[in-house]
Scaffold this motif. Sequence first.
Motif, PDB file in Angstrom:
ATOM      1  N   LEU A 151       0.964  -1.220  -0.055  1.00 25.40           N
ATOM      2  CA  LEU A 151      -0.062   0.148  -0.131  1.00 25.40           C
ATOM      3  C   LEU A 151       0.990   1.285   0.136  1.00 25.40           C
ATOM      4  CD1 LEU A 151      -2.874  -0.933   2.476  1.00 25.40           C
ATOM      5  CD2 LEU A 151      -2.682  -1.256   0.098  1.00 25.40           C
ATOM      6  N   LEU A 152       0.578   2.123  -1.064  1.00 25.51           N
ATOM      7  CA  LEU A 152       1.380   3.459  -1.020  1.00 25.51           C
ATOM      8  C   LEU A 152       0.696   4.479  -0.248  1.00 25.51           C
ATOM      9  CD1 LEU A 152       1.913   3.391  -5.067  1.00 25.51           C
ATOM     10  CD2 LEU A 152       3.339   2.617  -3.037  1.00 25.51           C
ATOM     11  N   PHE A 153       1.449   4.883   0.684  1.00 25.18           N
ATOM     12  CA  PHE A 153       0.913   5.952   1.607  1.00 25.18           C
ATOM     13  C   PHE A 153       1.610   7.177   1.450  1.00 25.18           C
ATOM     14  CE2 PHE A 153      -2.126   3.831   4.075  1.00 25.18           C
ATOM     15  CZ  PHE A 153      -2.847   4.718   4.722  1.00 25.18           C
ATOM     16  N   GLY A 154       0.858   8.341   1.189  1.00 26.41           N
ATOM     17  CA  GLY A 154       1.487   9.576   0.922  1.00 26.41           C
ATOM     18  C   GLY A 154       1.402  10.502   2.190  1.00 26.41           C
ATOM     19  N   ASN A 155       2.398  11.229   2.233  1.00 26.62           N
ATOM     20  CA  ASN A 155       2.804  12.271   3.427  1.00 26.62           C
ATOM     21  C   ASN A 155       3.370  13.481   2.792  1.00 26.62           C
ATOM     22  OD1 ASN A 155       5.710  11.901   3.384  1.00 26.62           O
ATOM     23  ND2 ASN A 155       5.398  10.082   4.031  1.00 26.62           N
ATOM     24  N   SER A 156       3.653  14.530   3.751  1.00 31.29           N
ATOM     25  CA  SER A 156       4.022  15.724   3.543  1.00 31.29           C
ATOM     26  C   SER A 156       5.721  15.865   3.470  1.00 31.29           C
ATOM     27  CB  SER A 156       3.347  16.883   4.510  1.00 31.29           C
ATOM     28  OG  SER A 156       3.851  16.442   5.751  1.00 31.29           O
ATOM     29  N   GLY A 157       6.223  14.806   3.402  1.00 38.67           N
ATOM     30  CA  GLY A 157       7.690  15.066   3.399  1.00 38.67           C
ATOM     31  C   GLY A 157       8.376  14.025   4.514  1.00 38.67           C
ATOM     32  N   ALA A 173      -0.191  -1.056  14.256  1.00 37.59           N
ATOM     33  CA  ALA A 173      -0.995  -2.126  13.727  1.00 37.59           C
ATOM     34  C   ALA A 173      -0.101  -3.407  13.206  1.00 37.59           C
ATOM     35  CB  ALA A 173      -1.573  -1.528  12.309  1.00 37.59           C
ATOM     36  N   GLY A 174       1.274  -3.491  13.241  1.00 40.15           N
ATOM     37  CA  GLY A 174       2.166  -4.379  12.903  1.00 40.15           C
ATOM     38  C   GLY A 174       2.407  -4.609  11.559  1.00 40.15           C
ATOM     39  N   VAL A 175       2.120  -3.488  10.919  1.00 38.23           N
ATOM     40  CA  VAL A 175       2.158  -3.837   9.042  1.00 38.23           C
ATOM     41  C   VAL A 175       2.978  -2.654   8.792  1.00 38.23           C
ATOM     42  CG1 VAL A 175      -0.231  -4.664   8.938  1.00 38.23           C
ATOM     43  CG2 VAL A 175       0.431  -2.293   8.732  1.00 38.23           C
ATOM     44  N   GLU A 176       3.345  -2.844   7.337  1.00 36.69           N
ATOM     45  CA  GLU A 176       4.283  -1.821   6.702  1.00 36.69           C
ATOM     46  C   GLU A 176       3.552  -1.341   5.758  1.00 36.69           C
ATOM     47  OE1 GLU A 176       8.043  -3.450   5.733  1.00 36.69           O
ATOM     48  OE2 GLU A 176       8.581  -3.925   7.747  1.00 36.69           O
ATOM     49  N   PHE A 177       3.827   0.120   5.449  1.00 35.33           N
ATOM     50  CA  PHE A 177       3.343   0.989   4.271  1.00 35.33           C
ATOM     51  C   PHE A 177       4.472   1.244   3.558  1.00 35.33           C
ATOM     52  CE2 PHE A 177       0.041   2.416   7.522  1.00 35.33           C
ATOM     53  CZ  PHE A 177      -0.967   1.537   7.198  1.00 35.33           C
ATOM     54  N   THR A 178       4.190   1.432   2.222  1.00 37.54           N
ATOM     55  CA  THR A 178       5.329   2.081   1.480  1.00 37.54           C
ATOM     56  C   THR A 178       4.885   3.985   1.430  1.00 37.54           C
ATOM     57  OG1 THR A 178       5.556   0.343  -0.117  1.00 37.54           O
ATOM     58  CG2 THR A 178       6.583   2.505  -0.897  1.00 37.54           C
ATOM     59  N   HIS A 179       6.087   4.498   1.870  1.00 35.11           N
ATOM     60  CA  HIS A 179       5.568   5.973   2.367  1.00 35.11           C
ATOM     61  C   HIS A 179       6.333   6.615   1.125  1.00 35.11           C
ATOM     62  CE1 HIS A 179       4.466   5.092   6.750  1.00 35.11           C
ATOM     63  NE2 HIS A 179       5.670   4.386   6.548  1.00 35.11           N
ATOM     64  N   VAL A 180       5.295   7.598   0.690  1.00 36.13           N
ATOM     65  CA  VAL A 180       5.631   8.301  -0.616  1.00 36.13           C
ATOM     66  C   VAL A 180       5.671   9.954  -0.072  1.00 36.13           C
ATOM     67  CG1 VAL A 180       4.948   8.988  -2.753  1.00 36.13           C
ATOM     68  CG2 VAL A 180       4.587   6.689  -1.893  1.00 36.13           C
ATOM     69  N   PRO A 181       6.795  10.355   0.105  1.00 37.26           N
ATOM     70  CA  PRO A 181       6.787  11.783   0.510  1.00 37.26           C
ATOM     71  C   PRO A 181       6.561  12.642  -0.607  1.00 37.26           C
ATOM     72  CG  PRO A 181       9.085  11.163  -0.200  1.00 37.26           C
ATOM     73  CD  PRO A 181       8.264   9.783  -0.258  1.00 37.26           C
ATOM     74  N   PHE A 182       5.900  14.034  -0.181  1.00 35.92           N
ATOM     75  CA  PHE A 182       5.452  14.974  -1.274  1.00 35.92           C
ATOM     76  C   PHE A 182       5.886  16.199  -0.684  1.00 35.92           C
ATOM     77  CE2 PHE A 182       2.725  11.665  -2.485  1.00 35.92           C
ATOM     78  CZ  PHE A 182       2.470  11.732  -3.912  1.00 35.92           C
ATOM     79  N   GLN A 183       6.008  17.251  -1.344  1.00 40.79           N
ATOM     80  CA  GLN A 183       6.464  18.533  -1.021  1.00 40.79           C
ATOM     81  C   GLN A 183       5.215  19.066  -0.542  1.00 40.79           C
ATOM     82  OE1 GLN A 183       9.335  20.232  -0.783  1.00 40.79           O
ATOM     83  NE2 GLN A 183      10.265  18.222  -1.404  1.00 40.79           N
ATOM     84  N   GLY A 184       4.547  18.684   0.738  1.00 44.31           N
ATOM     85  CA  GLY A 184       3.670  19.236   1.365  1.00 44.31           C
ATOM     86  C   GLY A 184       2.225  18.311   1.250  1.00 44.31           C
ATOM     87  N   SER A 185       1.253  18.785   2.343  1.00 43.77           N
ATOM     88  CA  SER A 185       0.254  17.942   2.146  1.00 43.77           C
ATOM     89  C   SER A 185      -0.626  17.854   0.946  1.00 43.77           C
ATOM     90  CB  SER A 185      -0.528  17.868   3.512  1.00 43.77           C
ATOM     91  OG  SER A 185       0.001  17.827   4.750  1.00 43.77           O
ATOM     92  N   SER A 186      -0.655  19.114   0.545  1.00 44.33           N
ATOM     93  CA  SER A 186      -2.030  19.389  -0.603  1.00 44.33           C
ATOM     94  C   SER A 186      -1.348  18.548  -1.908  1.00 44.33           C
ATOM     95  CB  SER A 186      -1.852  20.850  -1.113  1.00 44.33           C
ATOM     96  OG  SER A 186      -0.582  21.292  -1.424  1.00 44.33           O
ATOM     97  N   ALA A 187      -0.095  18.273  -2.176  1.00 42.79           N
ATOM     98  CA  ALA A 187       0.467  17.674  -3.254  1.00 42.79           C
ATOM     99  C   ALA A 187       0.012  16.071  -3.028  1.00 42.79           C
ATOM    100  CB  ALA A 187       2.033  17.876  -3.235  1.00 42.79           C
ATOM    101  N   ALA A 188       0.253  15.507  -1.753  1.00 48.08           N
ATOM    102  CA  ALA A 188      -0.054  14.276  -1.764  1.00 48.08           C
ATOM    103  C   ALA A 188      -1.702  14.053  -1.592  1.00 48.08           C
ATOM    104  CB  ALA A 188       0.162  13.800  -0.283  1.00 48.08           C
ATOM    105  N   ILE A 189      -2.570  14.825  -1.295  1.00 48.61           N
ATOM    106  CA  ILE A 189      -4.083  14.714  -1.268  1.00 48.61           C
ATOM    107  C   ILE A 189      -4.228  14.817  -2.825  1.00 48.61           C
ATOM    108  CG2 ILE A 189      -5.991  15.980  -0.843  1.00 48.61           C
ATOM    109  CD1 ILE A 189      -4.797  17.015   1.693  1.00 48.61           C
TER     110      ILE A 189
END
Length: 319
Positions: A151-157, A173-189
Motif C-alpha cells: 500500500l502506497l501512503f502519501g505524506n508531506s515529506g 498495527a504491526g504492518v508496513e506501508f510504502t511511504h511516498v513523500p511529497f512537498q507538502g500535504s496538498s500535493a499528497a492529497i
Amino acid sequence: MKKLITAVMMSAVFAATSISTATAANNYPDGPVKIIVPYSAGGGSDSVSRALAEALKPDFPKGIAVENRTGGAGSIGMSYGMNSKADGTIVTMIAPELVMLPHTGNGGDIDYKKFKPLAMVNSGYAAITVPSDSPYKNLDQLIEGAKTNNLLFGNSGTGSIWHLAGAGMEQAAGVEFTHVPFQGSSAAITSLLGHHLDGVSVSYAEVASHVEAGTLRALAVLAPNRLKDNPDVPTAKELGYDVVIGTWRGYAVPANTPEETVDFLTKSILNAAETETFVKFMNNTNNDIEVIGTEKFAQKIANEDNFYKQLIESIGLNK
C-alpha cells in the motif's frame, strides 16, 4: 576601604540594573512586537498566527505583526526566535518540529529547553484517509490489506509530522506501508484524488472538504477523542490501535525572558484565543482550538521530545 567602596558601588550598579530590568518588564509592551512564523505565508501556521495577532492587537498599542522566516522545515525561524533578545519583542510560533528535527540531525541549533513556552492554541490530528471508492471501507480492512499488498501512503515529506503519523500507525498495527513523500500535504492529497496512492496520513482539516464532498473517506483519526468536525469518524485508539499523533501550534519566547513579560504574553494569548473573531476564523477553516497554558504546554513539549526520539530511532531516521 577600597574593597568596601568597590563592593558598595557594585551593589548599587546591580540594584540599578535590577530596577531597570523590572521597570522595563513592567512597562511591557513599550514597543512593537513580532510573531515569527517559521513556515511560509498562506499555510496553516501562518493563517492561524495572523488571526491570533489580529485578536492580540488591543493589548499591543505599539503594534504586533507576523513575520515569516522559512527554511529547514521550520528550524530557521525557530532558531531565530530562540536566539533573539529576551525582552518580549520577538515571540515565536513553535510546532512539533521543535522536538522532532533535533533527533533527525536536521534541527540546526534548536533546543526546546532554550524556549519558555507561553501557550498552545491549536491542534490538528492525523486522519488515515482513502479515496471514497477504495476497497478499504474501514481501518481494519486497510490493515488487513497491508498484510498482503504493497500500500502506497502519501505524506508531506520525509521526517515530517505526517510521515511520522503514518509510521506510528503502521507500528501500532504491526504492518508496513510504502511511504511516498511529497512537498507538502496538498500535493499528497492531489495524488490521492488521482488514485495514485492508496491512502494518506495528513491532518483531518486538510482533507475535510474532500470528505464532505464525498471524494475521500476518512477511516480513522489519530486523536485522543473523536473530532467535533466529524464525530462519525472513529479514533484509531477506540479501534484497538494505540496511536495518537498530530500537530499543534503554540508560542514561546527565549527561556530567560522576564517573568512579568512571560505572564503578560501568556494571559494575552489565552484571552485572544477566546475572542469571537479568532474562534470564528478557526471554525471556518476547520482548525481545532485546543488551548493550554505555560506549565501544561511545557510538559507536553517534554513528553513529545521523548516520544519522537523513540519513534524516529525506530524507523531509522535518527541522526
